[in-house]
Design a protein around this motif. Structure first.
Motif, PDB file in Angstrom:
ATOM      1  N   MET A  72      29.089  54.400  50.404  1.00 55.44           N
ATOM      2  CA  MET A  72      29.843  53.302  49.790  1.00 55.44           C
ATOM      3  C   MET A  72      30.132  52.228  50.833  1.00 55.44           C
ATOM      4  SD  MET A  72      31.287  52.212  46.960  1.00 55.44           S
ATOM      5  CE  MET A  72      31.504  53.682  45.948  1.00 55.44           C
ATOM      6  N   ILE A  73      29.798  50.984  50.511  1.00 52.25           N
ATOM      7  CA  ILE A  73      30.063  49.853  51.405  1.00 52.25           C
ATOM      8  C   ILE A  73      31.381  49.216  50.983  1.00 52.25           C
ATOM      9  CG2 ILE A  73      29.208  47.633  52.244  1.00 52.25           C
ATOM     10  CD1 ILE A  73      26.366  48.656  51.341  1.00 52.25           C
ATOM     11  N   ARG A  74      32.354  49.229  51.898  1.00 45.47           N
ATOM     12  CA  ARG A  74      33.691  48.719  51.594  1.00 45.47           C
ATOM     13  C   ARG A  74      33.762  47.228  51.937  1.00 45.47           C
ATOM     14  NH1 ARG A  74      36.754  53.054  55.203  1.00 45.47           N
ATOM     15  NH2 ARG A  74      35.142  52.187  56.589  1.00 45.47           N
ATOM     16  N   VAL A  75      34.210  46.429  50.977  1.00 43.33           N
ATOM     17  CA  VAL A  75      34.092  44.974  51.064  1.00 43.33           C
ATOM     18  C   VAL A  75      35.466  44.316  51.077  1.00 43.33           C
ATOM     19  CG1 VAL A  75      33.129  42.910  49.983  1.00 43.33           C
ATOM     20  CG2 VAL A  75      31.928  45.100  49.776  1.00 43.33           C
ATOM     21  N   GLY A  76      35.611  43.326  51.953  1.00 41.41           N
ATOM     22  CA  GLY A  76      36.772  42.446  51.943  1.00 41.41           C
ATOM     23  C   GLY A  76      36.331  41.041  51.600  1.00 41.41           C
ATOM     24  N   VAL A  77      37.002  40.427  50.628  1.00 44.03           N
ATOM     25  CA  VAL A  77      36.609  39.098  50.144  1.00 44.03           C
ATOM     26  C   VAL A  77      37.641  38.067  50.595  1.00 44.03           C
ATOM     27  CG1 VAL A  77      36.111  37.672  48.120  1.00 44.03           C
ATOM     28  CG2 VAL A  77      35.452  40.094  48.139  1.00 44.03           C
ATOM     29  N   VAL A  78      37.211  37.135  51.420  1.00 51.81           N
ATOM     30  CA  VAL A  78      38.077  36.048  51.885  1.00 51.81           C
ATOM     31  C   VAL A  78      37.841  34.835  50.991  1.00 51.81           C
ATOM     32  CG1 VAL A  78      38.707  34.565  53.822  1.00 51.81           C
ATOM     33  CG2 VAL A  78      37.949  36.921  54.245  1.00 51.81           C
ATOM     34  N   GLY A  79      38.902  34.355  50.352  1.00 52.03           N
ATOM     35  CA  GLY A  79      38.782  33.273  49.376  1.00 52.03           C
ATOM     36  C   GLY A  79      38.681  33.819  47.969  1.00 52.03           C
ATOM     37  N   ALA A  80      39.422  34.886  47.695  1.00 52.83           N
ATOM     38  CA  ALA A  80      39.243  35.629  46.445  1.00 52.83           C
ATOM     39  C   ALA A  80      39.773  34.920  45.210  1.00 52.83           C
ATOM     40  CB  ALA A  80      39.920  37.006  46.556  1.00 52.83           C
ATOM     41  N   SER A  81      40.600  33.907  45.384  1.00 53.40           N
ATOM     42  CA  SER A  81      41.165  33.248  44.207  1.00 53.40           C
ATOM     43  C   SER A  81      40.388  32.013  43.777  1.00 53.40           C
ATOM     44  CB  SER A  81      42.629  32.846  44.476  1.00 53.40           C
ATOM     45  OG  SER A  81      42.698  31.920  45.548  1.00 53.40           O
ATOM     46  N   GLY A  82      39.326  31.680  44.499  1.00 51.13           N
ATOM     47  CA  GLY A  82      38.526  30.505  44.158  1.00 51.13           C
ATOM     48  C   GLY A  82      37.224  30.880  43.483  1.00 51.13           C
ATOM     49  N   TRP A  83      36.114  30.362  44.029  1.00 50.74           N
ATOM     50  CA  TRP A  83      34.778  30.609  43.472  1.00 50.74           C
ATOM     51  C   TRP A  83      34.490  32.101  43.346  1.00 50.74           C
ATOM     52  CZ3 TRP A  83      30.584  29.056  41.054  1.00 50.74           C
ATOM     53  CH2 TRP A  83      29.359  29.669  41.300  1.00 50.74           C
ATOM     54  N   ALA A  84      34.955  32.877  44.316  1.00 51.53           N
ATOM     55  CA  ALA A  84      34.652  34.315  44.319  1.00 51.53           C
ATOM     56  C   ALA A  84      35.235  35.038  43.122  1.00 51.53           C
ATOM     57  CB  ALA A  84      35.172  34.950  45.608  1.00 51.53           C
ATOM     58  N   ASP A  85      36.306  34.520  42.565  1.00 49.49           N
ATOM     59  CA  ASP A  85      36.975  35.193  41.447  1.00 49.49           C
ATOM     60  C   ASP A  85      36.051  35.373  40.246  1.00 49.49           C
ATOM     61  OD1 ASP A  85      39.428  36.187  40.043  1.00 49.49           O
ATOM     62  OD2 ASP A  85      39.072  34.406  38.818  1.00 49.49           O
ATOM     63  N   GLY A  86      35.208  34.385  39.985  1.00 47.58           N
ATOM     64  CA  GLY A  86      34.328  34.472  38.819  1.00 47.58           C
ATOM     65  C   GLY A  86      32.887  34.768  39.155  1.00 47.58           C
ATOM     66  N   SER A  87      32.595  35.053  40.431  1.00 45.88           N
ATOM     67  CA  SER A  87      31.204  35.284  40.837  1.00 45.88           C
ATOM     68  C   SER A  87      31.075  36.541  41.691  1.00 45.88           C
ATOM     69  CB  SER A  87      30.669  34.056  41.578  1.00 45.88           C
ATOM     70  OG  SER A  87      31.494  33.720  42.688  1.00 45.88           O
ATOM     71  N   HIS A  88      31.556  36.493  42.918  1.00 45.91           N
ATOM     72  CA  HIS A  88      31.411  37.645  43.814  1.00 45.91           C
ATOM     73  C   HIS A  88      32.137  38.889  43.302  1.00 45.91           C
ATOM     74  CE1 HIS A  88      29.487  35.689  47.326  1.00 45.91           C
ATOM     75  NE2 HIS A  88      30.048  34.602  46.815  1.00 45.91           N
ATOM     76  N   LEU A  89      33.367  38.727  42.876  1.00 48.05           N
ATOM     77  CA  LEU A  89      34.148  39.907  42.489  1.00 48.05           C
ATOM     78  C   LEU A  89      33.569  40.615  41.267  1.00 48.05           C
ATOM     79  CD1 LEU A  89      37.621  38.510  43.449  1.00 48.05           C
ATOM     80  CD2 LEU A  89      36.607  40.603  44.350  1.00 48.05           C
ATOM     81  N   PRO A  90      33.200  39.918  40.189  1.00 53.61           N
ATOM     82  CA  PRO A  90      32.554  40.639  39.083  1.00 53.61           C
ATOM     83  C   PRO A  90      31.191  41.204  39.455  1.00 53.61           C
ATOM     84  CG  PRO A  90      32.678  38.276  38.608  1.00 53.61           C
ATOM     85  CD  PRO A  90      33.522  38.533  39.810  1.00 53.61           C
ATOM     86  N   ALA A  91      30.453  40.531  40.320  1.00 54.62           N
ATOM     87  CA  ALA A  91      29.157  41.060  40.760  1.00 54.62           C
ATOM     88  C   ALA A  91      29.340  42.368  41.521  1.00 54.62           C
ATOM     89  CB  ALA A  91      28.444  40.032  41.635  1.00 54.62           C
ATOM     90  N   LEU A  92      30.277  42.402  42.453  1.00 57.03           N
ATOM     91  CA  LEU A  92      30.520  43.595  43.246  1.00 57.03           C
ATOM     92  C   LEU A  92      31.050  44.745  42.396  1.00 57.03           C
ATOM     93  CD1 LEU A  92      32.046  41.798  46.333  1.00 57.03           C
ATOM     94  CD2 LEU A  92      30.020  43.265  46.403  1.00 57.03           C
TER      95      LEU A  92
END
Length: 359
Positions: free
Chosen positions: A1-21
């Motif tokens: 399991m690769i453990r991920v930390g997302v910097v900027g989670a309330s912006g673009w990442a909220d609707g792209s990176h986070l659902p993808a991961l």
């Protein structure tokens, strides 16, 4: 399991990176960071993440983070990336990698020295439609490629108005404008299909010296281009003509891509109106024949919604394979550096009025 930390989670990442991961079994998001604790806590609660930080440095240093996702403004990328590399963490950075080619070169060199896996989010590289079109060309379906033409909409950049949250991008030093973001992604997608540009002649007209901040009566100065116009030669010998025109939006036709070969012409348009070339599926034709996208080009779980999350999920699949195989993924920071150099060549050509080779 690769453990991920997302910097900027309330912006673009909220609707792209986070659902993808969230859709990929190889990853677990263990930490998020935003500019303040309240928004970080909200992002963590919304996505079921156990650690929330207002300081990106704390996220980077946390022992439960193996990979750092950098999804802040381009001008903030370098600081987070350097901290992650110093901590020996793998890095996935949003595009653009840095504010210019010099900064991208510094980051690519630092990543190579750190010996970690590093990737950049150029979504078009993992677009099923772009990959399918590239394979059609490679299989000789249109004969020898002779010319490429791309017309694309660059809104919300380049118009007479700008959304309040995008005003910062009117300063070229921020690295976020119609050339870097819109043309940057569009050109990366075109090159994924047709191969790299070797030489460009460009113009970067600025139609509006001042623009209206949408929803207000306030105008602000603008030092960025309104349009991106490029003629060029591909490394394979074909010509290329690209026009990215700015506007206020909403996006309508989005893009038209034509690949003219010695035997036939491939035409691509968005399958859904208003979808950027690097985001969604394409309607692809060769002559009068409509070509359906084979299911084998879709690699992400069916539950990942179409658009950015799907192509970003495909990138993360590539990152997971790269970590397991002890190699660099594609596109890596080196890919990003080459792409920054393409944009620098466009700027150089526009400033000097001569053709510029991509170094």
């Amino acid at each position: 399991m690769i453990r991920v930390g997302v910097v900027g989670a309330s912006g673009w990442a909220d609707g792209s990176h986070l659902p993808a991961l969230a859709a990929l079994e190889a990853f677990e998001v263990t930490a998020v960071a935003t500019t303040n604790q309240a928004s970080a806590d909200r992002a963590a609660a919304a996505h079921g993440v156990r650690h929330a930080f207002a300081d990106a440095g704390e996220l980077v240093a946390h022992p439960e983070v193996d990979l750092v996702v950098v999804s802040v403004k381009a001008s903030g990328h370098a600081a987070v990336i350097k901290a992650a590399l110093k901590a020996g963490k793998h890095v996935v950075s949003e595009w653009p990698l840095g504010v210019d080619a010099d900064q991208a070169s510094e980051l690519a060199e630092a990543a190579a020295t750190a010996g970690v896996v590093h990737a950049v989010v150029l979504q078009g590289h993992h677009s099923p439609s772009a990959r399918f079109a590239a394979d059609l060309l490679a299989a000789g379906r249109i004969g020898t490629l002779e010319s490429v033409a791309l017309v694309a909409e660059g809104a919300p950049w380049g118009g007479s108005q700008i959304s309040p949250e995008l005003v910062f991008g009117l300063d070229p030093s921020e690295g976020t404008n119609i050339l870097t973001i819109m043309a940057g992604h569009f050109l990366a997608t075109l090159e994924r299909v047709a191969g790299p540009l070797a030489e460009v002649s460009a113009r970067l007209p600025r139609t509006h010296d001042h623009v209206l901040v949408s929803g207000t009566e306030r105008t602000v100065p603008n030092a960025t281009s309104s349009h991106v116009l490029v003629h060029g030669l591909l490394a394979g010998g074909a010509t290329a003509s690209i026009a990215v025109h700015g506007g206020n939006g909403p996006i309508q036709d989005a893009f038209l891509l034509k690949l003219v070969g010695s035997d036939a012409t491939l035409t691509a348009t968005p399958a859904r109106p208003g979808t950027y070339i690097h985001w969604g599926d394409w309607d692809i034709r060769i002559g009068d024949d409509v070509l359906a996208l084979p299911g084998t080009y879709r690699t992400v779980p069916a539950g990942v919604r179409s658009g950015p999350p799907a192509n970003i999920a495909a990138l993360y699949q590539e990152v997971a394979r790269a970590i397991a195989e002890d190699r660099q993924p594609h596109p890596s920071f080196e890919t990003a550096l080459r792409h920054h150099r393409l944009l620098a060549a466009i700027e150089r050509s526009a400033a000097e009025g001569i053709a510029s080779k991509i170094s």
